[in-house]
Scaffold this active site. Structure first.
Site, PDB file in Angstrom:
ATOM      1  N   HIS A  57       0.768  -0.866  -0.287  1.00 11.30           N
ATOM      2  CA  HIS A  57       0.457   0.155   0.193  1.00 11.30           C
ATOM      3  C   HIS A  57       0.842   1.401   0.151  1.00 11.30           C
ATOM      4  O   HIS A  57       0.589   2.280   0.145  1.00 11.30           O
ATOM      5  CB  HIS A  57      -0.741   0.067   0.889  1.00 11.30           C
ATOM      6  CG  HIS A  57      -1.527  -0.975   0.780  1.00 11.30           C
ATOM      7  ND1 HIS A  57      -3.064  -0.668   0.767  1.00 11.30           N
ATOM      8  CD2 HIS A  57      -1.555  -3.023   1.619  1.00 11.30           C
ATOM      9  CE1 HIS A  57      -3.790  -2.162   1.110  1.00 11.30           C
ATOM     10  NE2 HIS A  57      -3.124  -2.732   1.259  1.00 11.30           N
TER      11      HIS A  57
ATOM     12  N   ASN B 261      -9.960  -3.367   2.665  1.00 12.03           N
ATOM     13  CA  ASN B 261     -10.061  -3.161   0.908  1.00 12.03           C
ATOM     14  C   ASN B 261     -11.410  -3.284   0.346  1.00 12.03           C
ATOM     15  O   ASN B 261     -12.418  -2.877   1.134  1.00 12.03           O
ATOM     16  CB  ASN B 261      -9.032  -4.454   0.983  1.00 12.03           C
ATOM     17  CG  ASN B 261      -7.737  -4.617   0.997  1.00 12.03           C
ATOM     18  OD1 ASN B 261      -7.068  -3.710   1.222  1.00 12.03           O
ATOM     19  ND2 ASN B 261      -7.112  -6.618   0.929  1.00 12.03           N
TER      20      ASN B 261
ATOM     21  N   TYR C  13       0.622  -3.488  12.366  1.00 11.73           N
ATOM     22  CA  TYR C  13       0.684  -2.731  12.120  1.00 11.73           C
ATOM     23  C   TYR C  13       1.782  -1.393  12.558  1.00 11.73           C
ATOM     24  O   TYR C  13       2.467  -0.793  11.891  1.00 11.73           O
ATOM     25  CB  TYR C  13      -0.690  -2.358  11.809  1.00 11.73           C
ATOM     26  CG  TYR C  13      -0.962  -2.250  10.525  1.00 11.73           C
ATOM     27  CD1 TYR C  13      -1.865  -4.455  10.491  1.00 11.73           C
ATOM     28  CD2 TYR C  13      -2.216  -1.916   9.170  1.00 11.73           C
ATOM     29  CE1 TYR C  13      -1.775  -4.191   9.600  1.00 11.73           C
ATOM     30  CE2 TYR C  13      -1.824  -2.094   8.348  1.00 11.73           C
ATOM     31  CZ  TYR C  13      -2.581  -3.950   7.926  1.00 11.73           C
ATOM     32  OH  TYR C  13      -3.352  -4.363   7.490  1.00 11.73           O
TER      33      TYR C  13
HETATM   34 FE1  HDE Z   1      -2.456  -4.740   5.482  1.00 11.19          FE
HETATM   35  N1  HDE Z   1      -0.793  -3.991   6.158  1.00 11.19           N
HETATM   36  N2  HDE Z   1      -1.665  -6.540   6.119  1.00 11.19           N
HETATM   37  N3  HDE Z   1      -4.393  -5.773   5.212  1.00 11.19           N
HETATM   38  N4  HDE Z   1      -3.316  -3.038   4.630  1.00 11.19           N
HETATM   39  C1  HDE Z   1      -0.483  -2.348   5.571  1.00 11.19           C
HETATM   40  O1  HDE Z   1       1.076  -0.982   6.978  1.00 11.19           O
HETATM   41  C2  HDE Z   1      -0.574  -6.719   6.885  1.00 11.19           C
HETATM   42  C3  HDE Z   1      -4.190  -7.360   5.259  1.00 11.19           C
HETATM   43  C4  HDE Z   1      -5.043  -2.358   4.316  1.00 11.19           C
HETATM   44  O2  HDE Z   1      -3.185   3.941   3.763  1.00 11.19           O
HETATM   45  C5  HDE Z   1       1.281  -2.411   6.411  1.00 11.19           C
HETATM   46  O3  HDE Z   1       1.346   0.257   8.329  1.00 11.19           O
HETATM   47  C6  HDE Z   1      -0.276  -7.710   7.240  1.00 11.19           C
HETATM   48  C7  HDE Z   1      -5.747  -7.229   4.778  1.00 11.19           C
HETATM   49  C8  HDE Z   1      -4.286  -1.508   3.943  1.00 11.19           C
HETATM   50  O4  HDE Z   1      -1.639   3.521   5.421  1.00 11.19           O
HETATM   51  C9  HDE Z   1       2.150  -3.579   6.834  1.00 11.19           C
HETATM   52  C10 HDE Z   1      -1.472  -9.113   6.465  1.00 11.19           C
HETATM   53  C11 HDE Z   1      -5.995  -5.667   4.667  1.00 11.19           C
HETATM   54  C12 HDE Z   1      -2.806  -0.658   4.084  1.00 11.19           C
HETATM   55  C13 HDE Z   1       0.703  -5.155   6.692  1.00 11.19           C
HETATM   56  C14 HDE Z   1      -2.036  -7.593   5.963  1.00 11.19           C
HETATM   57  C15 HDE Z   1      -5.200  -5.348   4.795  1.00 11.19           C
HETATM   58  C16 HDE Z   1      -1.856  -1.990   4.830  1.00 11.19           C
HETATM   59  C17 HDE Z   1       1.804  -2.110   5.466  1.00 11.19           C
HETATM   60  C18 HDE Z   1      -1.603 -10.164   6.898  1.00 11.19           C
HETATM   61  C19 HDE Z   1      -7.682  -5.732   4.601  1.00 11.19           C
HETATM   62  C20 HDE Z   1      -2.514   0.474   4.247  1.00 11.19           C
HETATM   63  C21 HDE Z   1       2.324  -0.637   6.081  1.00 11.19           C
HETATM   64  C22 HDE Z   1      -1.991 -11.419   8.199  1.00 11.19           C
HETATM   65  C23 HDE Z   1      -8.716  -6.132   5.056  1.00 11.19           C
HETATM   66  C24 HDE Z   1      -2.988   1.214   5.429  1.00 11.19           C
HETATM   67  C25 HDE Z   1       1.633   0.003   7.583  1.00 11.19           C
HETATM   68  C26 HDE Z   1      -2.986   3.326   4.794  1.00 11.19           C
HETATM   69  C27 HDE Z   1      -1.069  -1.621   5.120  1.00 11.19           C
HETATM   70  C28 HDE Z   1       0.267  -6.224   6.630  1.00 11.19           C
HETATM   71  C29 HDE Z   1      -3.913  -8.077   5.320  1.00 11.19           C
HETATM   72  C30 HDE Z   1      -5.445  -3.802   4.278  1.00 11.19           C
HETATM   73  C31 HDE Z   1       2.727  -4.235   6.538  1.00 11.19           C
HETATM   74  C32 HDE Z   1       1.096  -8.658   8.140  1.00 11.19           C
HETATM   75  C33 HDE Z   1      -6.356  -8.131   4.925  1.00 11.19           C
HETATM   76  C34 HDE Z   1      -5.428  -0.686   3.426  1.00 11.19           C
HETATM   77  O5  HDE Z   1       1.817  -3.557   8.859  1.00 11.19           O
END
Ligand code: HDE
Length: 695
Positions: free
Chosen positions: A84, A157, A371
């Protein structure tokens, strides 16, 4: 003997004044902020030339003005988000229209009419921060609610399910889809071997895969996509009773998508297409909005669902649990600085309010660690919640101390709790956050619930619920992506998996990639079921013919009939569209009656892909000239191939003819502006078989 030690006194404004210096013209200018200075406040006399011993001589190490400027510049970039990275941010508000007081104590969901400030960040997942907007990808949909009870982040999402069931697999998923490490490409694309290798070996990803290969993966605008919380969360009421909840965002401007060729064209013609569209709409006052909806259900209800609601690769259909609309979000303010309000913004699913709770979804549980960890790394330590964009708009008080960039007053003797020395200090409160009770027993192991084992039934339900043209787009997208996969065994394994979804899908993909004999179907852990079709899963069921949040481009040239242009333009604008005049030169043209017609865009730099519908208004002479201009011919051809409504006058028809277009019922005369508005308000997939050989 030394005088008796005086008790220290508090600093006064006079002390500060003495630190800042007194009076004088420079002081006056400085307080107005017009004097250029270093970060230590030293006024700078020369910001153009480094300090040297003579003209052309070596630069001196003592040049602190240069040193500070360059070293600050060297540190301008902070680590981009690992996923993202490319996002667009805007401010706005959330207004509750229907109270959920029966289910939760969180005031943001119980006080009808209350407006809560929000920050929304809409993003792609795969590409780096400088990548194109219109790539095929899942989109992030993050909203931070600055409530009077603290910050609530809903980090979702635009697709209601996810690729994987357990956080353990997330780094593998992301590594597979990102640029391949030995070659550094492709950028912002899933169309390569490592992604399809991983996906074809991970059947649980099939459901999300079909969503992202559908038109949901290429939204027309950030304003025309839905948002989903994805996981099942909980709401907790005053009695401590918990109810499961799934969150939905419904766009006020209807769901709309691009065509694939259009998305590819836009990625080159305007990589900022989505970002620009959101920014411009807010600047115009044409505010993007979404309704917030909830699906509420109890643990008993969950027993009758076809799937475990804690499995994030599954959804609960709207036919099973209807979506109840409880409020609306409007984005009405653009950020002033993208770094401060977008790069530094930190969202996390762990930020929930009293009256809310998580569920045991193993993917969500992993996110609850990730996060904060990512933000501690990206944002320079443990005080990032003090940054303006992240700071809660309610009082914050605790005994946490120090750390990089600590900016909170840290006065006083007491940095611990309980204490008796700071009686006015912060204390625990009964109304504070409390987790919903969980009864649990079992043995510690790396579990995958048996109720998560069916990976194909809902993928099948999704595919079969689509309209025929939507199914064709899914087939087409998979064929395109597999066409970029070099390793035959990966392509074949994917087709073998698709046979479990739907035989005709697999056969069409096999034919599309030129596989004479589809391979044997992959084995499944449990038999695949035929679930009832769900019309609500069709993207087309949420689309609506409208010119709101849509744009119309009118191609003009020397001698164009002004009255026709004005009529088409006024009626499209009245219907809510943004209208742009496209002319061979940016200075505009002289119309038939001698008036000057100003232009918004120059033809050679403007593909018709940036518009939702076009009109072509040309004099006979200009039509003749433009018939040998490829930019004009492509303008018409692309609009036709991208299934758009087209309005023409005589000259416009002449250009279409020269472009080899056989006009159909969605190419209309501008003499009837209402007819033009009807065809302009939507895409026409019925035209598709005449412009492409679908697999
Ligand atoms: Fe994320 N995800 N994600 N994700 N995600 C990040 O957080 C992560 C997942 C989503 O506009 C990171 O600060 C793991 C699902 C959005 O700043 C990170 C897993 C969904 C955004 C991270 C998931 C999301 C992130 C990158 C599996 C939809 C952007 C930097 C367990 C429900 C937020 C940060 C923004 C961002 C990890 C799965 C949505 C790396 C470990 C499921 C919208 O922490």
């Amino acid at each position: 003997m030394a005088a008796k030690k005086q008790k220290s006194r508090k600093k006064t404004s006079a002390d500060l004044e003495s630190v800042r210096g007194q009076g004088g013209e420079l002081h006056q200018q400085r307080s107005e902020g017009t004097v250029l200075s270093t970060n230590d406040g030293i006024a700078i006399a020369d910001n153009q030339n480094s300090l040297a011993i003579r003209p052309g001589g070596p630069t001196l190490l003592e040049d602190f003005v240069l040193q500070e400027k360059i070293s600050h510049f060297d540190r301008e970039r902070i680590p981009e988000r690992v996923v993202h990275a490319r996002g667009t941010t805007a401010h706005g508000y959330f207004e509750l229209t229907d109270s959920l007081a029966e289910f939760t104590t969180a005031r943001v969901l119980t006080v009808v009419g209350a407006r809560t400030p929000v920050l929304a960040r809409l993003s792609t997942v795969v590409g780096a921060s400088g990548s194109a907007d219109t790539v095929r990808d899942t989109r992030g949909f993050s909203v931070k609610f600055y409530t009077d009870q603290g910050n609530w982040d809903l980090v979702g999402n635009n697709i209601p399910v996810f690729f994987i069931q357990d956080a353990m697999k997330f780094p593998d998923l992301v590594h597979s889809v990102k640029r391949e490490p030995d070659r550094g490409f492709p950028s912002a694309s899933s169309a390569h071997d490592t992604f399809w290798d991983f996906i074809s070996l991970t059947p649980e990803a099939t459901h999300h895969l079909l969503w992202v290969m559908s038109d949901r993966g290429i939204p027309r605008s950030l304003r025309t996509m839905e948002g989903f919380g994805v996981h099942t969360f909980q709401l907790v009421n005053a009695n401590g009773d918990a109810t499961f909840v799934k969150y939905h965002w419904r766009p006020h401007h209807g769901v709309a998508a691009l065509t694939w060729d259009e998305a590819v064209t836009l990625a080159g013609a305007d990589p900022d297409f989505h970002r620009r569209d959101l920014w411009e709409s807010i600047e115009r006052g044409d505010q993007p909005g979404w309704d917030l909806g909830v699906q509420l259900f109890t643990a008993e209800d969950a027993e009758r669902f076809a799937f475990d609601p804690l499995d994030p690769t599954k959804l609960i259909t709207e036919e099973d649990v209807p979506v109840r609309i409880v409020g609306r979000m409007v984005l009405d303010l653009n950020v002033e600085n993208v770094f401060a309000e977008n790069e530094l913004a930190a969202f996390s699913p762990m930020r929930i309010l009293p009256g809310m709770d998580f569920s045991a979804d193993p993917l969500l549980q992993g996110r609850l660690f990730s996060y904060l960890d990512a933000q501690l790394h990206r944002l320079g330590g443990s005080n990032f919640q003090q940054l303006a964009v992240n700071a809660p708009r309610c009082p914050v008080a605790n005994y946490q101390r120090d750390g990089f960039f600590q900016g909170r007053p840290q006065g006083g003797r007491v940095g611990y709790e309980p204490n008796s020395l700071d009686e006015a200090g912060p204390r625990e409160t009964p109304g504070g956050f409390a987790s919903a009770g969980v009864n649990s027993e079992g043995s510690k192991a790396r579990w995958r619930p048996a109720t998560f084992a069916d990976h194909y039934s809902q993928a099948r339900q999704f595919y079969r619920s689509q309209a025929p043209f939507e199914q064709s787009h899914i087939v087409d997208a998979i064929v395109f992506e597999l066409g970029k996969v070099e390793t035959p065994s990966i392509r074949h394994r994917m087709v073998a998996n698709l046979r479990q979804v739907d035989e005709s899908l697999a056969t069409r993909v096999a034919a599309g990639i030129g596989l004479a004999e589809p391979p044997e179907a992959s084995p499944t852990a449990v038999p695949v079921r035929d679930l009832p079709l769900s019309p609500a899963l069709r993207y087309a069921s949420k689309a609506e013919p409208t010119l709101r949040a849509r744009s119309v481009g009118i191609l003009v040239a020397k001698g164009t009939d002004l009255a026709t242009v004005e009529r088409a333009s006024a009626s499209a604008a009245a219907a809510g569209a943004t209208v742009k005049i496209v002319s061979p030169t940016i200075e505009g043209v002289t119309a038939e009656d001698g008036t000057h017609l100003a232009a918004d865009c120059q033809l050679s730099g403007t593909t018709s892909a940036v518009f939702d519908a076009i009109a072509i208004v040309l004099s006979a002479e200009s039509a003749e000239t433009l018939c040998t201009e490829h930019a004009a011919l492509d303008f018409a051809r692309h609009a036709f191939a991208h299934l758009k409504g087209i309005g023409v006058d005589e000259g416009g028809r002449r250009l279409l003819h020269a472009a080899g277009i056989r006009a159909d019922e969605w190419v209309v005369d501008l003499t009837d502006p209402d007819h033009f508005l009807t065809v302009a308000a939507e895409r026409h997939p019925e035209r598709e078989p005449s412009v492409r050989n679908l697999p």
